[in-house]
Design an enzyme around this catalytic site. Structure first.
Site, mmCIF file in Angstrom:
data_model
loop_
_atom_site.group_PDB
_atom_site.id
_atom_site.type_symbol
_atom_site.label_atom_id
_atom_site.label_comp_id
_atom_site.label_asym_id
_atom_site.label_seq_id
_atom_site.Cartn_x
_atom_site.Cartn_y
_atom_site.Cartn_z
ATOM 1 N N TYR A 144 0.848 -1.200 0.000
ATOM 2 C CA TYR A 144 0.000 0.000 0.000
ATOM 3 C C TYR A 144 0.880 1.245 0.000
ATOM 4 O O TYR A 144 1.860 1.326 0.752
ATOM 5 C CB TYR A 144 -0.871 -0.007 1.267
ATOM 6 N N GLU A 232 -3.583 7.609 -3.959
ATOM 7 C CA GLU A 232 -3.496 6.325 -3.257
ATOM 8 C C GLU A 232 -3.332 5.169 -4.242
ATOM 9 O O GLU A 232 -4.111 5.050 -5.187
ATOM 10 C CB GLU A 232 -4.766 6.095 -2.436
#
Ligand code: ADP
Ligand code: MG
Length: 379
Positions: A144, A232
C-alpha cells in the site's frame, strides 16, 4: 461532530487517522474514476497495466486488438472495496479475472447498469456505467502506498504498508506497526533517501528496491504537478516477473487549483453526485445531504458544523449541511430554500444565520418567518 458522507476519500484518510469519522470535510474535492487516474499515472511514466473501457453499449469493438494472457474486469465507481463488493442483481465482486476473452462482455453485462454495493458506498450502492478491462498481472505481493496532504503535519505525508490489498483499513486498526507515515517537506520533496527507506519498509528487495523507489519518486512528481490532495495506490504490487506495478489508483485534487488544472477538472464525473449537491454548487452553495429531518440553512462552515452539533446534542437529526457562505444574494437564498423544501425528508427548517445577513433581503416574507428559529415547513 456529525460525520458526513462515507466517501472513498474519507475512507482512505481513515487509514491514517482512524477517528476521521468524527471530523467533517465540506469541500467536494474532485475525485476521478480509476481509469482517468491510471491515464494520468501512465502519462507520468508510472507503471500501470494496459487497459480498455467498455461502456453501456457493451460494444466488443472497444476491445479490438487488445490481447493479454489474462484479463481483469473492474467496475468503475468512485468508491473502493469493489473486489469484495456485490451487485444489486446478486452478482458477486466488482473485480473479476478471466483468461477467456469471450467471457469479458458477459462479466461486464453483470456489472453495467447495476448498483455495486461496497463497504465504501451508500447502502444502496452506486450504479456502474463503465467497466475497465485491463491486462492482468500475476501478483506475488500487494503493498500500500499513498501520498496525501495531512493537516496534522501542515503538509504532505507518505503512508506505506507492506500489507496492502483489500483490507488496508483493518491493517490500520489491528496492526498499526505495519503502517509507516513519513512527513514530506514540500520544498525538498521525496528524496532518494526517503524513497529507498519506504521501498525497504514495503519489503522490496534487491533490484526491486530501486524500481520501487523510482515509482515512489514518479508518484510524488505527479502528486505535485496535478495539485493532488491525495494519491493512493492500493495495491502497489510486486509481480512474478519482477515488476512493480500500480494496480489500483485513486487521486483527489485540490479544488483551489481548478484554474490551472482545467484538463483534469474537465474529467469530473458528476453522475454519482446527488442532484441537489449539483444544483447547490451551481449557485456557489455547499450542500451535503444527510439522513435526518431538520433542514439547516446556515452561513459559514463553522456555524454550520456547530449548528449540526447543536441539533444532534438536542436529540434532532440534521437532514443536510447547507452553507450559504458569505455575501450571497437573493437568488442564492431562494435556491437554497427551494433545495431544502424539495427534500421529502425535511420536516422543519432551521435557519441559523447572522442577523445582519437578511437585512436587505426582499425575497418574501419567508425571511421573517424563518429568521433564527425552527419553523414548521410551509409547503
Ligand atoms: P478495490 O480496491 O476497489 O477492491 P482493486 O483494483 O484494488 O479494487 O482490486 C481488488 C483486488 O483485485 C486487488 O487487490 C488485486 O488483488 C486484484 N486485482 C485488481 N487488478 C488486478 C490485475 N490487473 N491483475 C491481477 N489482480 C488484480
Ligand atoms: Mg484497491
Amino acid at each position: 461532530m456529525a460525520a458526513l458522507k462515507n466517501t472513498r476519500s474519507l475512507k482512505t484518510l481513515s487509514v491514517l487517522r482512524p477517528n476521521y469519522g468524527s471530523q467533517v470535510t465540506i469541500r467536494r474535492n474532485l475525485n476521478l474514476q480509476e481509469y482517468h487516474s491510471k491515464d494520468l499515472l501512465r502519462k507520468h511514466q508510472v507503471t500501470v497495466q494496459d487497459f480498455r473501457i467498455l461502456d453501456d453499449s457493451l460494444n466488443p469493438k472497444a476491445l479490438s486488438g487488445f490481447r493479454a494472457n489474462e484479463y481483469v474486469v473492474k467496475a468503475q465507481i468512485l468508491a473502493g472495496g469493489r473486489g469484495k463488493g456485490h451487485f444489486d442483481n446478486g452478482f458477486k465482486g466488482g473485480v473479476h479475472l478471466t483468461k477467456n476473452p469471450n467471457e469479458i462482455v458477459d462479466l461486464a453485462k453483470n456489472m453495467i447498469g447495476h448498483k455495486l454495493i461496497t463497504k465504501q458506498t451508500p447502502k444502496d450502492g452506486i450504479k456502474v456505467d463503465k467497466v475497465m478491462v485491463a491486462e492482468s498481472v500475476t501478483i506475488k505481493r500487494e503493498t500500500y502506498l499513498s501520498i496525501l496532504m495531512e493537516r496534522s503535519y501542515n503538509g504532505a505525508a507518505l503512508v506505506a504498508s507492506p500489507a496492502g490489498g483489500m483490507d488496508i483499513e483493518a491493517v490500520a486498526e489491528e496492526t498499526p506497526h505495519l503502517l509507516k507515515t513519513v512527513p514530506i517537506d514540500i520544498y525538498e520533496g521525496v528524496t532518494d533517501k526517503i524513497a529507498n527507506e519506504v521501498a525497504e519498509f514495503l519489503e522490496f528487495k534487491g533490484a526491486l528496491k530501486k524500481k520501487c523507489a523510482d515509482e515512489i519518486k514518479k508518484l510524488w512528481d505527479l502528486f505535485l504537478k496535478v495539485d493532488a490532495t491525495q494519491l493512493e495506490i492500493n495495491p502497489l504490487v510486486e509481480t512474478d516477473d519482477g515488476r512493480v506495478v500500480a494496480v489500483d489508483a485513486k487521486i483527489n485534487f485540490d479544488d483551489n487549483a481548478q484554474f490551472r488544472q482545467k484538463d483534469i477538472f474537465a474529467l469530473d464525473d458528476v453522475s454519482e453526485t446527488d442532484p441537489r449537491e449539483r444544483e447547490a454548487a451551481s449557485y456557489n452553495l455547499v450542500y451535503i445531504d444527510m439522513d435526518g429531518s431538520i433542514g439547516c440553512m446556515v452561513n459559514g462552515a463553522g456555524l454550520a458544523m456547530a449548528t449540526m452539533d447543536l441539533i444532534n446534542l438536542n436529540g434532532g437529526r440534521p437532514a443536510n449541511f447547507l452553507d450559504l457562505g458569505g455575501g450571497v444574494g437573493e437568488s442564492q437564498v431562494s435556491a437554497a430554500l427551494k433545495i431544502l423544501e424539495s427534500d421529502p425528508k425535511v420536516k422543519t427548517v432551521f435557519v441559523n444565520v447572522f442577523a445582519a445577513f437578511f437585512r436587505n433581503c426582499q425575497l418574501c416574507n419567508g425571511c421573517q418567518r424563518y429568521r433564527g428559529g425552527v419553523q414548521e415547513k410551509s409547503s
